[in-house]
Write an enzyme that holds these catalytic residues in place. Structure first.
Site, mmCIF file in Angstrom:
data_model
loop_
_atom_site.group_PDB
_atom_site.id
_atom_site.type_symbol
_atom_site.label_atom_id
_atom_site.label_comp_id
_atom_site.label_asym_id
_atom_site.label_seq_id
_atom_site.Cartn_x
_atom_site.Cartn_y
_atom_site.Cartn_z
ATOM 1 C CB SER A 1 -8.955 -2.666 2.119
ATOM 2 O OG SER A 1 -8.172 -3.639 2.480
ATOM 3 C CE LYS B 1 -6.264 2.118 1.898
ATOM 4 N NZ LYS B 1 -6.771 0.672 1.492
ATOM 5 C CB SER C 1 -5.598 -1.689 4.196
ATOM 6 O OG SER C 1 -5.827 -1.166 3.087
#
Length: 602
Positions: free
Chosen positions: A175, A77, A151
């Site tokens: 997330s 990420k 996210s």
């Protein structure tokens, strides 16, 4: 040929059969180029970077699979630092070039894993839907009209689409779990402090957690073990003291009727009910609990002073670059200006009171099982109502890190629309390992495949079992099944149910004549193709197993029973000579159906 989903066992088997890391990299490059979702990555490791990393691995550790994650491709990420790739946190104007890997990335590389790129995210990890990014919105691997979850959007899609074996996300409000549910994956959310956050752009520094998206619970746990460990450079890093859970009679808290909210999504509610039934079949005790204190704590994360932590993470950048923020992210973060130091302390006091109420509910249960998300939405619907609909996703997630819990999200199956959802198991702090066996069993019982490959069979090599306690597995087919007259012989000696399943297709079942209570006769007939028969696998102490063997009356005995997954477990079999006058009941599918047929006939 590599399978669609690159679980650890598939990768290791490929390397054991002669595939090289360079060939693996060529496959990853081809899969990236063929991907139909251009929003998965913000920055991809270049072919040259990938090939250099593969060659360096082969020089450092030339023997295949000689490191825990030898040649395993993974994605990161883009709020987690990887040396040689920019960190953007989903905001181009914020981008910087890290000089070192984040601690977790460094540990994974040391274990042999290869970074294939930095993945898209809701900007500054603020959101649960995946649409708040100037780099585009990754989509569900099952329907491009729908959000991927966020996210950690790109990370989940990369694994679900078969571009990476696993991916790192972060989790403040859910997330690392919601995107797993939307892409038929496992999401491992460690206890806060178990995995260090050094080199991670913070969202809410005091509750942020680095997470793992994986194909199976076993894969995720193995990866977490590589990443975890105290790091003094992280002020919230903690030295773990493992928390245990009962091996049998696990009490699972589920939503009380008054706290159920699925925002009109009956499909997801039905999947939750089915997951509860699966938990029951695995030997759990289901206990409705009061979710209210957990829900009220969850509301504090976005509607309380904790939002000020999001401002603290970017306060200088916001002061000079407010125009570079996603409008929704900016609105949320600037909302922190309404809170002062007094509000922060008042929020802590309120959380303390809610924790006391939550602890009272924990006295009733060992773990919690909640819907990972109560619903899902199309990208268009989310963009049209970005704050309210995003908040729906967090109804059963936001409390976890505020209370310091461990959590594992597992797939829960598919609804009629073809969209997946899942459930999350929550345990007390540092119950990470203790949660894993039941989470794995629940995933396997669901039989939903891995990622976009709905037909994939979870590899046996990744199965997570209870710590070896010396207990012996045994297959039962008749009166020892749960709810049957002789089941007390298992439970009374401390036995515990491992799983409900079926035999291989070449077994036949008979009712032995002149037996009280009626006893089954199970035989194997190679070449026969039947429905497979309902059985249960239990674990009993060696002493109890010995008593079973000693007390089994002829014509029954103990032999190896092959199950529908190909595994073999000791169980009750019958000598064929005794079946001359016996009634065959194979077509009914099992002993429980036979008993039900007798009752109906009576």
């Amino acid at each position: 040929m590599l399978p669609t989903i690159l679980d650890l066992e598939a990768v290791r088997a490929a390397y054991a059969s002669g595939l090289t890391p360079l060939q693996m990299i060529d496959e990853i490059i081809a899969r990236r180029e063929a991907s139909e979702d251009p929003a998965i990555f913000i920055t991809q490791s270049s072919p040259d970077q990938l090939r250099i990393a593969a060659r360096e691995l082969m020089e450092r550790a030339p023997e295949p699979n000689s490191l825990p994650l030898w040649g395993v491709p993974f994605a990161v990420k883009d709020n987690i630092d990887v040396a040689g790739l920019p960190t953007t946190a989903g905001c181009p104007a914020f981008a910087y070039e890290p000089v070192a890997d984040a601690t977790v990335v460094a540990r994974l590389k040391a274990a042999g894993a290869l970074v294939i790129g930095k993945t898209n995210l809701d900007q500054f990890a603020t959101g649960l839907n995946g649409t708040r990014s100037p780099y585009g919105a990754p989509r569900s691997v099952f329907n491009r009209d729908y959000v991927s979850g966020g996210s950690s959007s790109g990370s989940a899609v990369a694994v679900g689409a078969g571009l990476a074996s696993f991916a790192l996300g972060t989790d403040t409000a859910g997330s690392g779990r919601v995107p797993a549910a939307f892409n038929n994956l496992v999401g491992i959310k460690p206890t806060p402090g178990l995995v260090p956050n050094v080199g991670v752009v913070p969202a809410c520094r005091s509750v942020d957690v680095v997470t793992i998206f994986a194909a199976t619970v076993g894969d995720g746990v193995a990866i977490r073990k590589v990443m975890e460990g105290y790091d003094a450079a992280d002020p919230y890093s903690r030295k773990a003291i493992a928390t245990t859970l009962p091996h049998q009679g696990l009490r699972i808290g589920v939503l009380d009727v008054s706290e159920r909210e699925f925002f009109g999504n009956n499909e997801v509610e039905a999947l939750y009910d089915t997951a509860i039934e699966r938990a029951l079949s695995l030997g759990a005790t289901i206990v409705p609990f009061d979710y209210a204190p957990f829900r009220q704590a969850a509301e504090l994360l976005y509607n309380g002073p904790w939002v000020a932590e999001r401002l603290a993470a970017v306060t200088d950048f916001l002061a000079t670059n407010a125009q570079d923020f996603d409008p929704t992210v900016r609105q949320i973060i600037e909302g922190a200006k309404a809170y002062d130091a007094v509000a922060a302390f008042e929020g802590q006091y309120k959380l303390g009171h809610l924790r006391q109420r939550a602890d009272a509910e924990w006295a009733k249960v060992d773990i919690l099982m909640l819907p990972t998300s109560p619903t899902t939405y199309t990208v268009d619907a989310m963009v049209a109502d970005p704050i309210v609909k995003n908040s729906h996703f967090g109804r059963y997630t936001n409390f976890a890190n505020l209370f310091g819990y461990a959590a594992i999200a597992v797939p829960g199956g598919f609804g009629a629309t073809g969209l997946p959802n899942g459930v999350t198991l929550f345990g007390p702090a540092f119950s990470d390992d203790a949660l894993a066996p039941f989470a794995d069993a629940l995933h396997r019982a669901c039989a939903s495949g891995m990622g976009k490959d709905r037909g994939a069979v979870l590899p046996e090599a990744s199965m997570v079992t209870e710590p070896d306690d010396g207990f012996v597995p045994i297959v039962v087919v008749g009166a020892h099944l749960t709810g049957m007259p002789l089941n007390h012989e298992l439970t009374g000696s401390g036995g515990r149910l491992i799983k409900s399943c079926r035999t291989a297709a070449d077994y036949r079942l008979y009712v032995l004549p002149n037996t009280t209570p009626p006893k089954p006769g199970l035989i194997r007939e190679p070449g026969y193709c039947g429905p497979g028969l309902e059985v249960e696998v239990w674990k009993v102490s060696p002493q109890a197993f010995g008593r079973f063997v000693q007390n089994i009356p002829a014509p029954l005995g103990i032999g190896k029973v092959t199950l529908d997954d190909g595994s073999q477990v000791s169980g009750f079999l019958c000598e064929p000579y005794a079946l001359g006058n016996a009634r065959e009941i194979t077509a009914l599918g099992g002993w429980r159906a036979y008993i039900a047929s007798i009752r109906q006939a009576g």
